[in-house]
Every structure is written in structure tokens, then in C-alpha cells.
Design a protein around this motif. Structure first.
Motif, short mmCIF file in Angstrom:
data_model
loop_
_atom_site.label_atom_id
_atom_site.label_comp_id
_atom_site.label_asym_id
_atom_site.label_seq_id
_atom_site.Cartn_x
_atom_site.Cartn_y
_atom_site.Cartn_z
N ALA A 93 1.02 -1.57 -0.10
CA ALA A 93 -0.08 0.14 0.03
C ALA A 93 0.99 1.26 -0.13
O ALA A 93 0.41 2.37 -0.82
CB ALA A 93 -0.83 0.03 1.03
N PHE A 94 1.96 1.31 0.82
CA PHE A 94 2.89 2.48 0.90
C PHE A 94 3.47 2.62 -0.74
O PHE A 94 3.60 3.74 -1.01
CB PHE A 94 3.87 2.20 1.86
CG PHE A 94 5.01 3.29 1.87
CD1 PHE A 94 4.82 4.51 2.26
CD2 PHE A 94 6.24 3.10 1.47
CE1 PHE A 94 5.75 5.62 2.23
CE2 PHE A 94 7.20 3.97 1.27
CZ PHE A 94 6.90 5.24 1.66
N ILE A 154 5.99 4.08 -5.88
CA ILE A 154 7.40 3.53 -6.01
C ILE A 154 7.39 2.07 -6.13
O ILE A 154 6.97 1.15 -5.42
CB ILE A 154 8.10 3.73 -4.81
CG1 ILE A 154 8.42 5.14 -4.61
CG2 ILE A 154 9.60 3.18 -4.84
CD1 ILE A 154 9.10 5.46 -3.11
N ASP A 155 7.46 1.71 -7.77
CA ASP A 155 6.90 0.48 -8.31
C ASP A 155 7.65 -0.66 -7.39
O ASP A 155 7.19 -1.70 -6.82
CB ASP A 155 7.24 0.17 -9.40
CG ASP A 155 6.31 1.14 -10.34
OD1 ASP A 155 5.16 1.37 -9.87
OD2 ASP A 155 6.39 1.42 -11.64
N TRP A 156 8.77 -0.66 -7.42
CA TRP A 156 9.63 -1.86 -6.72
C TRP A 156 9.38 -2.12 -5.24
O TRP A 156 9.35 -3.16 -4.89
CB TRP A 156 11.25 -1.43 -6.75
CG TRP A 156 11.80 -0.63 -5.98
CD1 TRP A 156 11.97 0.81 -6.31
CD2 TRP A 156 12.19 -0.64 -4.74
NE1 TRP A 156 12.37 1.43 -5.32
CE2 TRP A 156 12.80 0.67 -4.21
CE3 TRP A 156 12.37 -1.55 -3.74
CZ2 TRP A 156 13.32 0.86 -2.99
CZ3 TRP A 156 13.03 -1.43 -2.51
CH2 TRP A 156 13.47 -0.09 -2.09
N ILE A 157 8.96 -1.08 -4.39
CA ILE A 157 8.32 -1.08 -2.86
C ILE A 157 7.20 -1.99 -2.98
O ILE A 157 7.04 -2.79 -2.21
CB ILE A 157 8.40 0.11 -2.47
CG1 ILE A 157 9.89 0.60 -2.04
CG2 ILE A 157 7.67 -0.08 -0.98
CD1 ILE A 157 9.90 1.99 -1.31
N VAL A 174 7.86 -5.69 -3.83
CA VAL A 174 8.67 -6.40 -2.76
C VAL A 174 7.28 -6.62 -1.68
O VAL A 174 7.39 -7.82 -1.16
CB VAL A 174 9.76 -5.27 -2.18
CG1 VAL A 174 10.03 -5.94 -0.57
CG2 VAL A 174 10.87 -5.47 -2.89
N GLY A 175 6.43 -5.78 -1.61
CA GLY A 175 5.52 -6.01 -0.47
C GLY A 175 4.40 -6.90 -0.93
O GLY A 175 4.11 -7.78 -0.26
N VAL A 176 4.29 -7.09 -2.36
CA VAL A 176 3.41 -8.15 -2.77
C VAL A 176 4.15 -9.61 -2.58
O VAL A 176 3.50 -10.62 -2.23
CB VAL A 176 3.25 -7.99 -4.30
CG1 VAL A 176 2.56 -9.23 -4.64
CG2 VAL A 176 2.13 -7.02 -4.41
#
Length: 82
Positions: free
Chosen positions: A28-29, A35-38, A41-43
């Protein structure tokens, strides 16, 4: 099953749940901050946490089913002795 193993499984399941929530919040952040890579990474973290949690839930369900069958068998054998 030993008490140590049950404690380990309960702890792993609790940690996996928290990891899943953390991954969702990170996604969500990343989405909000664009910021696509974040987000990715979260997914990935959320999916990993979900997989670990599912594994331990399936293990727990099988263990509880076996215990239930053993308990029913014990009750029926006691009833047959009367």
C-alpha cells in the motif's frame, strides 16, 4: 506431538500472519508513493507470508483431524466394553 513442536508451529503461524500484514502495508505504501519496486517487494512478502501461514494451517488441520478420529475411536471402544 511434543509441546516444543506445538509451540514452534504456533509461533511460526503467528509470525507468518504478521509478515503477511507487513507485506500488505508495504504494498500500500509503495502504491501511494508510486514507487513500483516497493510495491512489488510488498506483494512478494505478503504472498510468502500467506504461503507459510497456509502450510502451518494445513498441518494443524491434519493434526486436529487425526486427534479427533483417535478420540472418537477411544469413545466408541469404551462404549463397546459396556
Amino acid at each position: 506431538m511434543s509441546a516444543d513442536q506445538a509451540t514452534l508451529e504456533a509461533t511460526a503461524s503467528a509470525v507468518a500472519t504478521k509478515v503477511t500484514y507487513g507485506g500488505g502495508i508495504t504494498s500500500a505504501f509503495g502504491l501511494i508513493a508510486t514507487i513500483d519496486w516497493i510495491g512489488w517487494v510488498g506483494v512478494c512478502v505478503a504472498i510468502t507470508g500467506l504461503a507459510i501461514n497456509t502450510y502451518f494451517q494445513i498441518k494443524r488441520d491434519r493434526r486436529e483431524e487425526a486427534e479427533s478420529h483417535a478420540r472418537v475411536k477411544s469413545y466408541t471402544s469404551k462404549c463397546g466394553d459396556d
